[in-house]
Design an enzyme around this catalytic site. Sequence first.
Site, PDB file in Angstrom:
ATOM      1  N   HIS A 164       0.814  -1.236   0.000  1.00 31.71           N
ATOM      2  CA  HIS A 164       0.000   0.000   0.000  1.00 31.71           C
ATOM      3  C   HIS A 164       0.842   1.278   0.000  1.00 31.71           C
ATOM      4  O   HIS A 164       0.312   2.348  -0.317  1.00 31.71           O
ATOM      5  CB  HIS A 164      -0.915   0.036   1.231  1.00 31.71           C
ATOM      6  CG  HIS A 164      -1.957  -1.052   1.252  1.00 31.71           C
ATOM      7  ND1 HIS A 164      -2.854  -1.240   0.227  1.00 31.71           N
ATOM      8  CD2 HIS A 164      -2.247  -1.998   2.193  1.00 31.71           C
ATOM      9  CE1 HIS A 164      -3.650  -2.272   0.529  1.00 31.71           C
ATOM     10  NE2 HIS A 164      -3.302  -2.740   1.698  1.00 31.71           N
ATOM     11  N   GLY A 172      -2.107   1.856   5.053  1.00 31.59           N
ATOM     12  CA  GLY A 172      -2.462   0.457   5.318  1.00 31.59           C
ATOM     13  C   GLY A 172      -1.347  -0.367   5.949  1.00 31.59           C
ATOM     14  O   GLY A 172      -1.086  -1.490   5.505  1.00 31.59           O
ATOM     15  N   ASP A 199      -3.057 -10.920  -1.754  1.00 36.67           N
ATOM     16  CA  ASP A 199      -3.490 -10.342  -0.479  1.00 36.67           C
ATOM     17  C   ASP A 199      -5.004 -10.081  -0.566  1.00 36.67           C
ATOM     18  O   ASP A 199      -5.546  -9.903  -1.654  1.00 36.67           O
ATOM     19  CB  ASP A 199      -2.744  -9.013  -0.300  1.00 36.67           C
ATOM     20  CG  ASP A 199      -2.837  -8.436   1.094  1.00 36.67           C
ATOM     21  OD1 ASP A 199      -1.840  -8.544   1.828  1.00 36.67           O
ATOM     22  OD2 ASP A 199      -3.880  -7.843   1.425  1.00 36.67           O
ATOM     23  N   ASP A 288      -3.873 -12.542   4.487  1.00 31.20           N
ATOM     24  CA  ASP A 288      -5.187 -12.166   5.013  1.00 31.20           C
ATOM     25  C   ASP A 288      -6.316 -12.669   4.118  1.00 31.20           C
ATOM     26  O   ASP A 288      -7.492 -12.500   4.435  1.00 31.20           O
ATOM     27  CB  ASP A 288      -5.294 -10.646   5.248  1.00 31.20           C
ATOM     28  CG  ASP A 288      -4.745  -9.826   4.107  1.00 31.20           C
ATOM     29  OD1 ASP A 288      -4.426 -10.398   3.047  1.00 31.20           O
ATOM     30  OD2 ASP A 288      -4.631  -8.589   4.268  1.00 31.20           O
TER      31      ASP A 288
END
Length: 472
Positions: A164, A172, A199, A288
């Site tokens: 990010h 982020g 991600d 994630d």
Amino acid sequence: MDMGTNSLPSPSCADGRKRRVCYYYDADISNVDYGEGHAMVPRRVAMTHALIASYGLLNDMTRLRIRPARPEELLAFHDQKYVHLLGDLTPAGYTNDVALRRAAKEHGLGPVRRPDGSYPNDNPVIDGLLGYCQGYAGGSLAAARALCGGDHDVAINWSGGMHHACRGQASGFCYVNDIVLAIKQLLARFRRVLYVDIDAHHGDGVEEAFADSDQVMTLSFHQYAGGFFPGTGSVDDVGKGAGLYHALNVPLKAGMDDQGYHELFKPIVGRAMQVFQPEAVVLQCGADSLSGDRLAGLDLSVGGHAECVRYLRGFDAPLLLLGGGGYTINHVASCWCYETAVAVGREEIPNEIPHHPYEHYYRGQGYMLQYRTKARRSPRDGDKKEADAIRVKALEHLSAIRCAPNIQFHEPREAAAQGMDVDDDEEEEEEEEEEEEDPMERLHRLCDDADLHEFFIELGRKQQRLSSSCML
Ligand SMILES: [Zn+2]
């Protein structure tokens, strides 16, 4: 360098060739603390390393020497003012110096107001901030240099993948964008780099950095809609200028499972490999997207996530594996450990986690590396239809780049920068050999998937009808 202990050949590789793997780990990075209650816990990388060691996987890789990135190396992407600020900021300075605090806020550091009125401290001013950035960026640069040197086929830095961060802006949980720096390093040796991001969040910082480049294709698979951070990455976001159709986005619904994911991932990545013909690949393995993550809502298993590594490893292109997000830390460590096993060709490691110092963290998953969690949301009727439409659209975008004049598939490679010699004769011979094989057959061989073969045959027919002048 002793290559005798490097990785083994694997039946998962199309060519069955041994992959030479190198690995970066710096314990200091794992000791960084984002603060009480913050979702980002760098200790997950130490857990990953301990798990990798407990499975004996360190014997299958070369350890890269540790050298933090120099501040001037960060300037290959970041603003000078921003890098200086990262060096100047300390928690005490932030508290006591009004001008410093104002500068920090302008660059996304410390609590920053969001449009909804909240003040999240996503990028806290932490002790040793610049050193932390130099550490993880140094790892990705070292990994990229190892691939450029030609002695390794796969390079790993699980502390990297901070997708990010922008030129002069933290975002982020990311301060410095090690991925952009590593890709720039790879471009000194390789003409085209494919960046794939698995991600749960859109790889916005990397996409923006290369949005107008036709040397780098960015391809992000991410959860989208419902206010999910960062809110960008629609399927219609395709880059600009010379980079038009070289930025691709695959937005996903919460609840996406392995099967649905790979019905998108494999055709789209396979097609990108075919039309873009990257000479190096970077895979951001943000964990994630795993089932049971604290922040995101995708439902990938460890095996499903690692299938992306296995699939890209099967292509004969230098591969850089980076970390990224991942907020249920035992899941993250399990995933990155298993992906290390895939990288070195030891997918058969036992599922039962060996005894080691972090063992107790895995109690909740029954001490199983490939843990199971209950799906949070069952796929709905419309989901498949929507995913099919996204796949068709992404493949259409990829078809468009075949008409772009900027891709010169057979241009002679210039002697690479930074004193690396390239044997041009050898290169030409390899390219001639590739030309003799039908591209569809080659893709089929690489994909090792009969259904996918049928899919591409049908897609090829469709595109032939659309424009015969755009064929490879
Ligand atoms: Zn993420």
